[in-house]
Design a protein around this motif. Sequence first.
Motif, PDB file in Angstrom:
ATOM      1  N   PRO A 138     -47.842  20.412  42.093  1.00 48.05           N
ATOM      2  CA  PRO A 138     -47.859  21.298  43.260  1.00 48.05           C
ATOM      3  C   PRO A 138     -49.246  21.428  43.878  1.00 48.05           C
ATOM      4  O   PRO A 138     -50.274  21.218  43.214  1.00 48.05           O
ATOM      5  N   LYS A 139     -49.247  21.792  45.126  1.00 50.50           N
ATOM      6  CA  LYS A 139     -50.488  21.908  45.883  1.00 50.50           C
ATOM      7  C   LYS A 139     -51.461  22.883  45.217  1.00 50.50           C
ATOM      8  O   LYS A 139     -52.665  22.629  45.165  1.00 50.50           O
ATOM      9  N   ALA A 140     -50.940  23.998  44.687  1.00 52.12           N
ATOM     10  CA  ALA A 140     -51.814  24.999  44.076  1.00 52.12           C
ATOM     11  C   ALA A 140     -52.594  24.421  42.907  1.00 52.12           C
ATOM     12  O   ALA A 140     -53.756  24.772  42.683  1.00 52.12           O
ATOM     13  N   ALA A 141     -51.958  23.523  42.149  1.00 51.19           N
ATOM     14  CA  ALA A 141     -52.650  22.912  41.015  1.00 51.19           C
ATOM     15  C   ALA A 141     -53.706  21.922  41.485  1.00 51.19           C
ATOM     16  O   ALA A 141     -54.815  21.871  40.939  1.00 51.19           O
ATOM     17  N   TRP A 142     -53.387  21.135  42.503  1.00 55.48           N
ATOM     18  CA  TRP A 142     -54.394  20.214  43.039  1.00 55.48           C
ATOM     19  C   TRP A 142     -55.582  20.974  43.620  1.00 55.48           C
ATOM     20  O   TRP A 142     -56.743  20.563  43.469  1.00 55.48           O
ATOM     21  N   GLN A 143     -55.297  22.099  44.285  1.00 58.10           N
ATOM     22  CA  GLN A 143     -56.386  22.855  44.917  1.00 58.10           C
ATOM     23  C   GLN A 143     -57.402  23.358  43.909  1.00 58.10           C
ATOM     24  O   GLN A 143     -58.571  23.572  44.249  1.00 58.10           O
ATOM     25  N   ALA A 144     -56.976  23.532  42.657  1.00 52.92           N
ATOM     26  CA  ALA A 144     -57.901  23.981  41.619  1.00 52.92           C
ATOM     27  C   ALA A 144     -58.989  22.946  41.355  1.00 52.92           C
ATOM     28  O   ALA A 144     -60.023  23.271  40.766  1.00 52.92           O
ATOM     29  N   MET A 427     -58.170  30.549  37.901  1.00 56.61           N
ATOM     30  CA  MET A 427     -59.606  30.783  37.857  1.00 56.61           C
ATOM     31  C   MET A 427     -60.283  30.050  39.011  1.00 56.61           C
ATOM     32  O   MET A 427     -59.903  28.919  39.332  1.00 56.61           O
ATOM     33  N   PRO A 428     -61.274  30.671  39.641  1.00 57.34           N
ATOM     34  CA  PRO A 428     -61.969  30.012  40.748  1.00 57.34           C
ATOM     35  C   PRO A 428     -62.586  28.696  40.306  1.00 57.34           C
ATOM     36  O   PRO A 428     -62.993  28.536  39.155  1.00 57.34           O
ATOM     37  N   SER A 429     -62.655  27.772  41.230  1.00 59.07           N
ATOM     38  CA  SER A 429     -63.230  26.462  40.938  1.00 59.07           C
ATOM     39  C   SER A 429     -64.636  26.344  41.508  1.00 59.07           C
ATOM     40  O   SER A 429     -65.055  25.277  41.946  1.00 59.07           O
ATOM     41  N   ILE A 430     -65.365  27.458  41.520  1.00 53.96           N
ATOM     42  CA  ILE A 430     -66.753  27.446  41.961  1.00 53.96           C
ATOM     43  C   ILE A 430     -67.633  27.901  40.798  1.00 53.96           C
ATOM     44  O   ILE A 430     -67.199  28.638  39.917  1.00 53.96           O
TER      45      ILE A 430
END
Length: 485
Positions: A138-144, A427-430
């Motif tokens: 899903p898109k949400a997982a890729w966005q991480a 969790m944020p990816s920054i």
Amino acid sequence: MKRKIAMVLVAAMSLGLLNGCGSNGNNGDKTSEGTTTNGIFSGELEENVTIQVLENDTAISKGYFSQLIEAFNKEYEQYGITAVDANMDQYLDLANDGPYGYGPDVLYQANDVIMQYAQGKHILPLPVEKLDCYSQIPKAAWQAYEVSVEGNTYTCGVPVNVQAPMLYYRKDLLPDNWKDNWDSNSNDVPDMIEDWNDMYNFSVQRHQENPNQYGYMKSLYDVYFSSGFLFSYGGYIFGENNTNPEDIGFAACDSAKGAMVLSQLAGVMNEDCIDDTITTNAYSKLADGTYFATLSTPDTYSTFYDELVNEYVGQGKAQEEAEEMAKENLVMTGLPKLPESGNLTEDDPKLVDSKSMGGVNGYAISSYTKYPNACLAFVDFATSYEMIMLRNETLGIAPAREDAASDLGGLSKNMFDELDKGNIVLMPSIKEVSQIWTPGQTFFTDLAKDAFRSESEKKYKDLDSMKTGLEDMCSQIHDAIYTLE
């Protein structure tokens, strides 16, 4: 099926190779999906090479990793490509070790860890649209695993499994009369599994009946698990979809109600909840019946299971019978609902969904590898349907692949749906996310201690004081990000 990956990129690079995620330039090739990838992935496999793969300790100890590399090596034997255990600490520091040749070629980590490496260009952006798993995640997982730089989007990791807190409990520790006294809606699900108010009441009762036993037990110290109670009432980590570290939201909205829930839960535990003790002893304490329930992630199921099997064997059961009993009595399920008021002693409360902090564990490729195409072949193989299903069978993980999650059904599908609904807050990816843990631990530790202070010494007596404590926590995080670095 041979997995020789033909990575033919859409356009040739005009400014040289991109050395890693987080580039300040526009050196990548743009795919038809509008994301940017790395020109070094030519599709021509490097032959007669050995790639070092870093997996997590559980996958190694439970035997999954050995099965994975054995299957991969057999598949790519004709090319002379061999994957081996990097034999390194799973918490390696790629940023410092990689440039000197001490890091792995491929690494498996949580999205927040991988994306911190992305900031320093220590991992490669990947042509993920060409991978077998791409359309199933899903898109949400890729966005991480995405980072945007000057209008270009780089994907720096490949999701394997979704991580989020799950409730573990012992079915055989339920009261004999639970269907009469703990199933108020007659749906054959114990009330304490469905909502935190009943879990609280059950914990009180169990401890009163036997002072050496407890109901729900979990270290408040653990920010990963405790912060979800804040999110359930409107708290968040960073603003703008976890991309703006100037906006720190642990104290936002009614998040103090989540702190009040945690404080009440601490009151039915012992002082082990103050530090990380319960996190480390939960496997054995659930197995020996000291604890009825705890929170953990899906990938620890096999450890709970093994402990329970050993406990039954120690009680004189044969191995096969012990294994069957453990499968029957160890239950992993979703989180109970919370009272809208935040008061666990309220009768007939209005209930709301529990939210939780989650993550996506996946694979990344080091910028320092000499064999990027062979590494990409390994990642493609390791994230195939067959290997993800084997990973689930061996470790109990919740797949990030939709086809695997759907075929497995049950909790795997439920977790997938919870991620889609936003009840699992990734969790944020920054890189700034690394600064939330210490201030968070400080606040949650103090909150846990409050349950064991005398009435006159308590610091968090009401919602206002809890909100103030959360605001102080946010200030400490802000200082850590912008002042103390």
